[in-house]
Design an enzyme around this catalytic site. Structure first.
Site, PDB file in Angstrom:
ATOM      1  N   ASP A 484      40.843  35.313  46.289  1.00  0.00           N
ATOM      2  CA  ASP A 484      42.081  36.053  46.496  1.00  0.00           C
ATOM      3  C   ASP A 484      41.991  37.061  47.632  1.00  0.00           C
ATOM      4  OD1 ASP A 484      44.067  35.235  44.714  1.00  0.00           O
ATOM      5  OD2 ASP A 484      43.103  36.259  43.042  1.00  0.00           O
TER       6      ASP A 484
HETATM    7  C1  BGC Z   1      40.472  41.322  43.200  1.00  0.00           C
HETATM    8  C2  BGC Z   1      40.456  39.862  42.922  1.00  0.00           C
HETATM    9  C3  BGC Z   1      41.673  39.488  42.160  1.00  0.00           C
HETATM   10  C4  BGC Z   1      42.935  40.000  42.811  1.00  0.00           C
HETATM   11  C5  BGC Z   1      44.102  39.699  41.913  1.00  0.00           C
HETATM   12  C6  BGC Z   1      41.759  41.714  43.860  1.00  0.00           C
HETATM   13  O1  BGC Z   1      41.773  43.089  44.049  1.00  0.00           O
HETATM   14  O2  BGC Z   1      39.368  41.661  43.991  1.00  0.00           O
HETATM   15  O3  BGC Z   1      39.296  39.520  42.202  1.00  0.00           O
HETATM   16  O4  BGC Z   1      41.751  38.109  42.036  1.00  0.00           O
HETATM   17  O5  BGC Z   1      42.846  41.372  43.056  1.00  0.00           O
HETATM   18  O6  BGC Z   1      45.245  40.353  42.179  1.00  0.00           O
HETATM   19  C1  NOJ Z   2      40.043  36.868  39.978  1.00  0.00           C
HETATM   20  C2  NOJ Z   2      41.297  36.061  39.948  1.00  0.00           C
HETATM   21  O1  NOJ Z   2      41.842  36.084  38.642  1.00  0.00           O
HETATM   22  C3  NOJ Z   2      41.036  34.640  40.381  1.00  0.00           C
HETATM   23  O2  NOJ Z   2      42.236  33.927  40.415  1.00  0.00           O
HETATM   24  C4  NOJ Z   2      40.344  34.611  41.703  1.00  0.00           C
HETATM   25  O3  NOJ Z   2      40.053  33.265  42.002  1.00  0.00           O
HETATM   26  C5  NOJ Z   2      39.095  35.450  41.706  1.00  0.00           C
HETATM   27  N1  NOJ Z   2      39.397  36.782  41.272  1.00  0.00           N
HETATM   28  C6  NOJ Z   2      38.432  35.508  43.065  1.00  0.00           C
HETATM   29  O4  NOJ Z   2      39.168  36.255  43.960  1.00  0.00           O
END
Ligand code: BGC
Ligand code: NOJ
Length: 795
Positions: A484
């Site tokens: 993400d």
């Molecule tokens: C996090 C990710 C997450 C995303 C979701 C980010 O700040 O680092 O792990 O998937 O937010 O909104």
């Molecule tokens: C958490 C999110 O829920 C997931 O969708 C994502 O793939 C991982 N973070 C990595 O960014």
């Protein structure tokens, strides 16, 4: 090294022996649509269906002290006020123990010869928590004790509850009966639901106004009424409604008193809300109170809950020589998969329950952890997820659990999302053999009349990625792929923007090697499925997969490993040519799982590079070396300090990708080593270092470049649960569900290579003794047939 607890395998419990754990160690309760979070000091909250809109107990994230709010028993014995769970008074106890089990928690405290044993669970049949507390006088003198049971209500919407005080402080309303307190804020208007906290005997005093119970400037640790042994009998009007129920008990030496409480939630039909003007119709609450009014009834409900979990966890068990492996496989990993399925990423001690809905990719991946336990619910989930897809194959990145509608705030445009629908559906089909799901009519964006079959949704998903390619013939990343935080078309310079939702620069051509690997892996599975169905599209899927493999070999190989991406301007990411983040884990995992270039040795090389550059004491980090400054062309990834989260953290979710790829490549020792590093039962980190629960996976363990490598964060709700389950059950223990049976193909060091598996597969039961040998056939196929089978296989 401090120890805060240990596993009790026979009872499937984790036993916490000190209350002052380095972070609250929590458990979940609930199996249907009423859920609770409960910490080892009874902190936490509950909600029905939606942690944001139907929050029942107030909870203070970010509060000081940590973990404030929960179900608190206060015991006033002489001059001492204490809690069996230590918090909130923190009066030193003579004995403390918390046992987190499958869907229940027991907390026991003892002080001055008085023992308080409490049991908390959410029964299968009702929307409530049952609290049972037994007080035993173990001293040789009679005791006069006052017991207070306390909770604080949330005004339903957990978000406005902590921000809209000009309104909230005037809306609170309650009703009081001799044995129950009812919370009915906003019931007079559009809400048809109320909550209650009742006991199986009348109380001797009560408070429903927080200020009266605690005192204006006191914390939960010093309620003026409990300190004085009194009650204000206050009826809340606005401010902060609570339920504080007092019981005056006389306990002879050796005597025990048992009290039972029900913290329940009721929705009434709109035309049957009131029993008299302004008075709640309490029929349903009274029924619930009655259902748990005796110890015998509570015992029966609790036994039913245990049977529910026995059944689920009885579907896959292993008996090996490695206790850490057995307890992970038989209990905690599967349990975490269920919880993650229930909660998605909404409510934990890191997810506040007000933010994220059900993720499209997350929920699809979660299926892999539970489909063998609750196939019917997996089926429904797949159909719900697919209904949030758009006709062009894109999809909402998230949907709301209460409405099942796509979440407009975040929208779509994440390049990997559509492929996960194939992943989830294939997992379901292989487990169940239920091909009828493919014919189910499923709408687009939940619009009635737009239905096409689920199979058609899968085809559209595949096509979306197959046709959305960039200059190198690789998949466009869009807002981001699985990571993400790799936001290559975003270029945000405004600290008030969310990387997840900010408008992307139009025409972004950034490409992802992670999606390329995912596409090849899922494309092969999809082609196999279409071939089974005799569907003519199989061949075009196969050719798209071949073309992608060629593009990866041509444009995605960096010499020693797979590149990670091409940025907006066509620059390489995750290359030896880069100053930082020369190598990333996701593309090594996915391209190697897809076996791209395996014949030419690319997978072996990529995996060796992962070991060389990404492995550290606690697992494999996501990228190395981590970004040392914010680079707006890469987005959120570089916003994190080095060693944390997506910037050089051990993002546990993606470690199993490498482990699976190692297993596929036959690298037994590497696979095992990586697995034992991220699996908490192996105890690679001390409790103080790990900080979070030692019985569940966490999303991230701080990586080698962090200030405290090995420190865990974001426990419980993470794709790590499903992926480590897939990894250990299918690739390490090697029991792979296939369309026609089970393929036994383990990858475990020979020294542990004799073990027994019990596996329920569809309506058959398999008891398989597996013996791994050097130079054996490597794999054995067991065709599916109904009934019970006792087998020995040598591989
Ligand atoms: C996090 C990710 C997450 C995303 C979701 C980010 O700040 O680092 O792990 O998937 O937010 O909104
Ligand atoms: C958490 C999110 O829920 C997931 O969708 C994502 O793939 C991982 N973070 C990595 O960014």
């Amino acid at each position: 090294m401090n120890s805060y607890g240990h596993f009790d395998d026979a009872s499937r419990e984790y036993v916490i022996t000190r209350p002052d754990t380095p972070w609250p160690w929590i458990n979940y309760m609930g199996t249907g649509d009423f859920f609770s979070l409960i910490s080892n000091t009874a902190g936490g909250y509950c909600f029905c269906r939606d942690a944001k809109f139907r929050r029942i107990l107030r909870y203070r994230y970010n509060g000081v002290p940590m973990d404030a709010g929960g179900r608190y028993f206060y015991i006033k014995d002489g001059d001492t006020l204490w809690n069996p769970g230590w918090k909130p008074c923190r009066t030193p106890l003579d004995f403390y123990e918390c046992r987190h089990g499958m869907g229940y928690t027991r907390i026991c405290g003892e002080k001055d010869g008085l023992r308080a044993e409490s049991l908390f669970f959410v029964p299968l049949e009702h929307r409530c928590e049952v609290h049972r507390v037994k007080l035993s006088n173990r001293s040789d003198r009679p005791k006069t004790v006052r017991l207070y049971a306390f909770i604080e209500w949330c005004l339903w919407n957990a978000s406005t509850d902590m921000e809209n005080f000009q309104r909230n402080l005037s809306t609170g309303e309650v009703e009081v009966q001799p044995d129950a307190i009812y919370h009915k804020t906003e019931y007079r208007e559009r809400r048809n639901h109320y909550a209650f906290y009742g006991a199986n005997r009348p109380f001797d005093g009560f408070d429903t106004d927080r200020e009266t119970f605690l005192g204006m400037y006191n914390g939960f640790d010093a309620p003026v009424q409990a300190l004085a042994g009194t009650s204000g009998n206050s009826v809340a009007h606005g401010w902060s409604p609570v339920a504080a129920e007092r019981f005056d008990l006389e306990l002879a030496p050796g005597a025990t008193e048992e009290l039972i409480f029900v913290l329940g939630y009721v929705e009434n039909p709109a035309d049957a809300k009131f029993s008299a003007p302004g008075v709640i119709n309490k029929t349903a609450a009274r029924e619930m109170l009655e259902a748990y009014s005796t110890g015998v009834r509570v015992d029966a409900a609790f036994a039913a809950l245990r049977a529910y979990w026995d059944d689920l966890l009885g579907r896959f068990t292993v008996a090996s020589d490695v206790p850490e492996l057995d307890r992970t496989v038989n209990v905690w990993n599967q349990y975490q998969c269920m919880i993650t399925f229930f909660m998605s990423r909404s409510a934990s001690y890191f997810e506040s329950g007000i933010g994220r809905g059900m993720g499209f990719r997350d929920s699809n991946q979660d299926l892999a952890g539970i489909v063998h336990m609750i196939p019917d619910r997996a089926r429904q989930r797949i159909l719900d997820i697919a209904a949030t897809q758009f006709p062009d194959g894109g999809c909402y990145h998230q949907y709301q659990p209460l409405t099942k509608r796509g979440n407009n705030d975040i929208g779509g445009g994440f390049g990997d999302d559509p492929l996960w629908l194939i992943f989830g559906t294939v997992a379901y089909l292989k487990e169940t053999g239920d091909f009828s799901i493919l014919d189910e009519p499923v709408p687009f964006d939940n619009v009635p009349g737009s239905e096409v079959s689920l199979l058609e949704h899968l085809k559209i998903s595949f096509r979306r990625v197959a046709t959305g390619l960039g200059p190198h013939g690789l998949p466009l990343i869009g807002r981001a792929d699985w990571n993400d935080c790799l936001n290559l078309n975003c270029f945000s310079l405004d600290p008030d923007e969310s990387f997840q939702t900010t408008e992307n620069v139009a025409g972004g051509q950034a490409e992802s090697l992670m999606i390329a690997g995912l596409f090849v892996a899922e494309g092969k599975d999809f082609a196999e499925l279409l071939e089974r169905l005799g569907d003519a599209d199989a061949s075009s899927v196969r050719s798209a997969v071949c073309a992608m493999e060629d593009s990866v070999k041509k444009h995605g190989w960096d010499g020693e490993w797979f590149l990670r991406a091409y940025d907006f301007h066509g620059g390489k990411i995750g290359s030896r040519e880069c100053d930082e983040s020369k190598i990333f884990i996701e593309s090594q995992g996915w391209c190697a799982m897809a076996r791209i270039g395996a014949g030419e040795g690319l997978c072996d090389k990529a995996l060796d590079s992962a070991v060389k550059h990404l492995e550290c004491e606690h697992g494999l980090v996501l990228n190395a070396p981590a970004f040392s400054s914010y680079l707006y062309q890469y987005g959120e990834i570089s916003s994190y300090p080095q060693g944390y989260k997506e910037n050089g953290g051990i993002f546990c979710h993606n470690n199993p990708w490498v482990i699976i790829a190692e297993a596929m490549a036959g690298h037994v020792e590497d696979a095992w080593r990586h697995y034992t590093k991220i699996t908490p039962a192996f105890g690679r980190q001390s409790h103080d270092l790990r900080k979070v629960e030692p019985y569940v996976f966490c999303q991230m363990v701080a990586g080698a470049e962090a200030a405290r490598p090995g420190e865990g964060k974001n426990s419980w709700l993470t794709g790590t649960a499903a992926w480590t389950w897939k990894c250990v059950s299918e690739f390490i223990l090697g029991v792979k569900p296939q369309y026609d049976g089970l393929l036994i193909e383990p990858c475990i060091p020979l020294r542990y290579g004799t073990y027994r598996i019990h596996r329920r597969f569809r309506d058959a039961e398999y008891d398989i003794t597996i013996r791994c040998t050097d130079g054996g056939p490597g794999k054995v196929f067991i065709p599916y047939s109904p009934g019970g089978h006792v087998l020995e296989v040598t591989v």
